[in-house]
Write a protein that holds these residues in place. Structure first.
Motif, PDB file in Angstrom:
ATOM      1  N   HIS A   7     -25.909 -21.798 -20.460  1.00  0.00           N
ATOM      2  CA  HIS A   7     -25.360 -22.599 -21.566  1.00  0.00           C
ATOM      3  C   HIS A   7     -24.119 -23.357 -21.095  1.00  0.00           C
ATOM      4  CE1 HIS A   7     -24.249 -23.754 -25.643  1.00  0.00           C
ATOM      5  NE2 HIS A   7     -23.018 -23.361 -25.356  1.00  0.00           N
ATOM      6  N   VAL A  24     -24.897 -26.357 -18.550  1.00  0.00           N
ATOM      7  CA  VAL A  24     -25.445 -27.635 -19.030  1.00  0.00           C
ATOM      8  C   VAL A  24     -24.627 -28.240 -20.156  1.00  0.00           C
ATOM      9  CG1 VAL A  24     -27.776 -26.956 -18.368  1.00  0.00           C
ATOM     10  CG2 VAL A  24     -27.009 -26.577 -20.721  1.00  0.00           C
ATOM     11  N   SER A  25     -23.576 -27.561 -20.608  1.00  0.00           N
ATOM     12  CA  SER A  25     -22.825 -28.039 -21.764  1.00  0.00           C
ATOM     13  C   SER A  25     -22.243 -29.436 -21.531  1.00  0.00           C
ATOM     14  CB  SER A  25     -21.702 -27.057 -22.118  1.00  0.00           C
ATOM     15  OG  SER A  25     -20.791 -26.934 -21.040  1.00  0.00           O
ATOM     16  N   THR A  39     -25.837 -32.508 -20.934  1.00  0.00           N
ATOM     17  CA  THR A  39     -26.687 -33.131 -21.949  1.00  0.00           C
ATOM     18  C   THR A  39     -26.723 -32.269 -23.202  1.00  0.00           C
ATOM     19  OG1 THR A  39     -28.932 -33.898 -22.439  1.00  0.00           O
ATOM     20  CG2 THR A  39     -28.721 -32.000 -20.971  1.00  0.00           C
ATOM     21  N   LYS A  40     -26.890 -32.905 -24.326  1.00  0.00           N
ATOM     22  CA  LYS A  40     -26.998 -32.200 -25.601  1.00  0.00           C
ATOM     23  C   LYS A  40     -28.437 -32.152 -26.098  1.00  0.00           C
ATOM     24  CE  LYS A  40     -22.534 -31.741 -25.771  1.00  0.00           C
ATOM     25  NZ  LYS A  40     -21.915 -30.413 -25.504  1.00  0.00           N
ATOM     26  N   VAL A  41     -29.272 -33.058 -25.600  1.00  0.00           N
ATOM     27  CA  VAL A  41     -30.673 -33.114 -26.017  1.00  0.00           C
ATOM     28  C   VAL A  41     -31.532 -33.394 -24.798  1.00  0.00           C
ATOM     29  CG1 VAL A  41     -30.156 -33.881 -28.373  1.00  0.00           C
ATOM     30  CG2 VAL A  41     -30.483 -35.568 -26.563  1.00  0.00           C
ATOM     31  N   ARG A  98     -31.891 -29.834 -21.660  1.00  0.00           N
ATOM     32  CA  ARG A  98     -31.273 -28.987 -22.673  1.00  0.00           C
ATOM     33  C   ARG A  98     -32.290 -28.011 -23.264  1.00  0.00           C
ATOM     34  NH1 ARG A  98     -25.999 -27.835 -24.265  1.00  0.00           N
ATOM     35  NH2 ARG A  98     -26.342 -26.162 -25.754  1.00  0.00           N
ATOM     36  N   SER A  99     -33.498 -28.496 -23.507  1.00  0.00           N
ATOM     37  CA  SER A  99     -34.544 -27.646 -24.061  1.00  0.00           C
ATOM     38  C   SER A  99     -34.884 -26.502 -23.111  1.00  0.00           C
ATOM     39  CB  SER A  99     -35.792 -28.479 -24.349  1.00  0.00           C
ATOM     40  OG  SER A  99     -36.839 -27.670 -24.821  1.00  0.00           O
ATOM     41  N   ALA A 156     -32.908 -25.290 -20.782  1.00  0.00           N
ATOM     42  CA  ALA A 156     -31.752 -24.402 -20.714  1.00  0.00           C
ATOM     43  C   ALA A 156     -31.709 -23.461 -21.917  1.00  0.00           C
ATOM     44  CB  ALA A 156     -30.468 -25.216 -20.637  1.00  0.00           C
ATOM     45  N   ASP A 157     -32.030 -23.964 -23.093  1.00  0.00           N
ATOM     46  CA  ASP A 157     -32.035 -23.121 -24.290  1.00  0.00           C
ATOM     47  C   ASP A 157     -33.088 -22.019 -24.178  1.00  0.00           C
ATOM     48  OD1 ASP A 157     -29.994 -24.585 -25.399  1.00  0.00           O
ATOM     49  OD2 ASP A 157     -31.303 -25.802 -26.682  1.00  0.00           O
ATOM     50  N   ASN A 181     -31.792 -19.451 -21.712  1.00  0.00           N
ATOM     51  CA  ASN A 181     -30.742 -18.671 -22.363  1.00  0.00           C
ATOM     52  C   ASN A 181     -31.329 -17.573 -23.238  1.00  0.00           C
ATOM     53  OD1 ASN A 181     -28.090 -19.491 -21.617  1.00  0.00           O
ATOM     54  ND2 ASN A 181     -28.400 -21.434 -22.681  1.00  0.00           N
TER      55      ASN A 181
END
Length: 334
Positions: A176, A179-180, A183-185, A189-190, A192-193, A196
């Motif tokens: 988290h 990549v903060s 990118t947010k989207v 980001r997907s 990375a989520d 996580n």
């Protein structure tokens, strides 16, 4: 607790194991974390079970233990069949290859990605955004883990990751944070989520390997503290290469303080004194190991011990360590 008593007493029966499918192994350099990672994979590979052990540091340590050639890219060959009836496979994850695969999968770059490689694009990207390197490395592990959840034919019952050393483990796993600032989207980001969520799931545990020496024990303590804010669970602290000694602390202190007396048949007084002095140094070392073993208990995590093997490490030794881990760790075998 899964601890073995300091007096080398009988091992307590491990508690009912959680369903853990990802085991991350870290430790200070020189503690034998790769040996423990491979041995843990063998411990998990009981009858009919397939286990994958992954390396991300490019040192080919997992194949060296089995006398095999280094792993090649995306291949996942079987490294060994375990005495308990399972199979251990290996995967070497290369950051450059993983990033190119990622670009092809999510951005359909295909041949363009290969062309970018020739111009040093991969090195450039990972230098300006080092967190991306950890995302793609852990992303490959994520893909291996989720095969089981998707019911794929090449799924594994468990995955073991031979991770970076304790000094970098929290940063490596804190996707988290990595990549903060990137990118947010979007796909990165997907991904990375999803990673996580996997790392913070109850099916994931980080095991920390240490020697009973001051610096590795200190780094283990620091790693536990650094992992706490990430909410990634620390499973077991594994004390490696533990030497047993049948003498009490009081008996050891007698020799450590230079007051011990030995009378070995055939030795003269000078020889006996020299031997007593040598044993005094070993007694001092053993007392220090016992002190540090108590320190490990104070970390509030289960502790397992792996005995020192004077014969060195080969495939037979790996299976012996696997037996020790299976007896002490809460592992799911069914």
């Amino acid at each position: 607790m899964m601890n073995r008593s300091r007096a080398d007493g009988p091992l307590a029966a491990p508690p009912t194991p959680p369903r853990q499918t990802l085991h991350i192994v870290s430790g200070k350099g020189g503690t034998g974390k790769t040996t423990i990672a491979v041995s843990l994979a063998c411990a998990l590979a009981t009858a009919g079970r397939r286990v994958l052990v992954c390396e991300v540091e490019g040192r080919h340590g997992i194949t060296d233990l089995f006398g095999r050639l280094p792993l090649d890219g995306a291949e996942e060959p079987r490294l060994t069949r375990t005495p308990s009836g399972g199979a251990v496979h290996g995967l070497a994850i290369d950051a450059e290859d993983a990033l190119l695969e990622y670009l092809d999968t999510y951005y359909r770059l295909g041949f363009a990605a290969k062309a970018l490689e020739k111009f040093g694009f991969v090195d450039f990207v990972t230098s300006i955004a080092p967190g991306l390197r950890d995302v793609v490395l852990t992303g490959k592990v994520y893909e291996a883990v989720r095969r089981q959840r998707k019911g794929l034919s090449d799924a594994y019952d468990a995955v073991v990751l031979d991770a970076p050393p304790t000094g970098r483990i929290a940063q490596f796993l804190n996707i988290h944070e990595a990549v903060s600032g990137l990118t947010k989207v979007g796909p990165i980001r997907s991904q990375a989520d999803s990673i996580n969520a996997m790392l913070r799931d109850s099916a994931t545990a980080v095991h920390l390997v240490t020697l009973l020496e001051d610096m590795p024990v200190t780094e283990t303590d620091e790693a536990i503290a650094q992992l706490a804010p990430t909410q990634i669970a620390v499973g077991t602290v594994i004390a490696n290469m533990v030497r047993s000694m049948p003498l009490t602390d009081e008996q050891l202190r007698t020799f450590a303080e230079g007051n011990g007396v030995l009378r070995v048949p055939g030795f003269d007084e000078a020889d006996n004194k020299a031997l007593a002095a040598e044993f005094g140094a070993e007694a001092t070392r053993t007392l220090d190991h016992r002190r540090l073993r108590t320190v490990l208990d104070g970390f509030g995590k289960p502790v397992a011990e792996v005995a020192f093997d004077p014969g060195g490490i080969d495939e037979t030794a790996v299976f012996a360590i696997a037996d020790q881990l299976r007896a002490q760790l809460a592992l799911e075998h069914s």
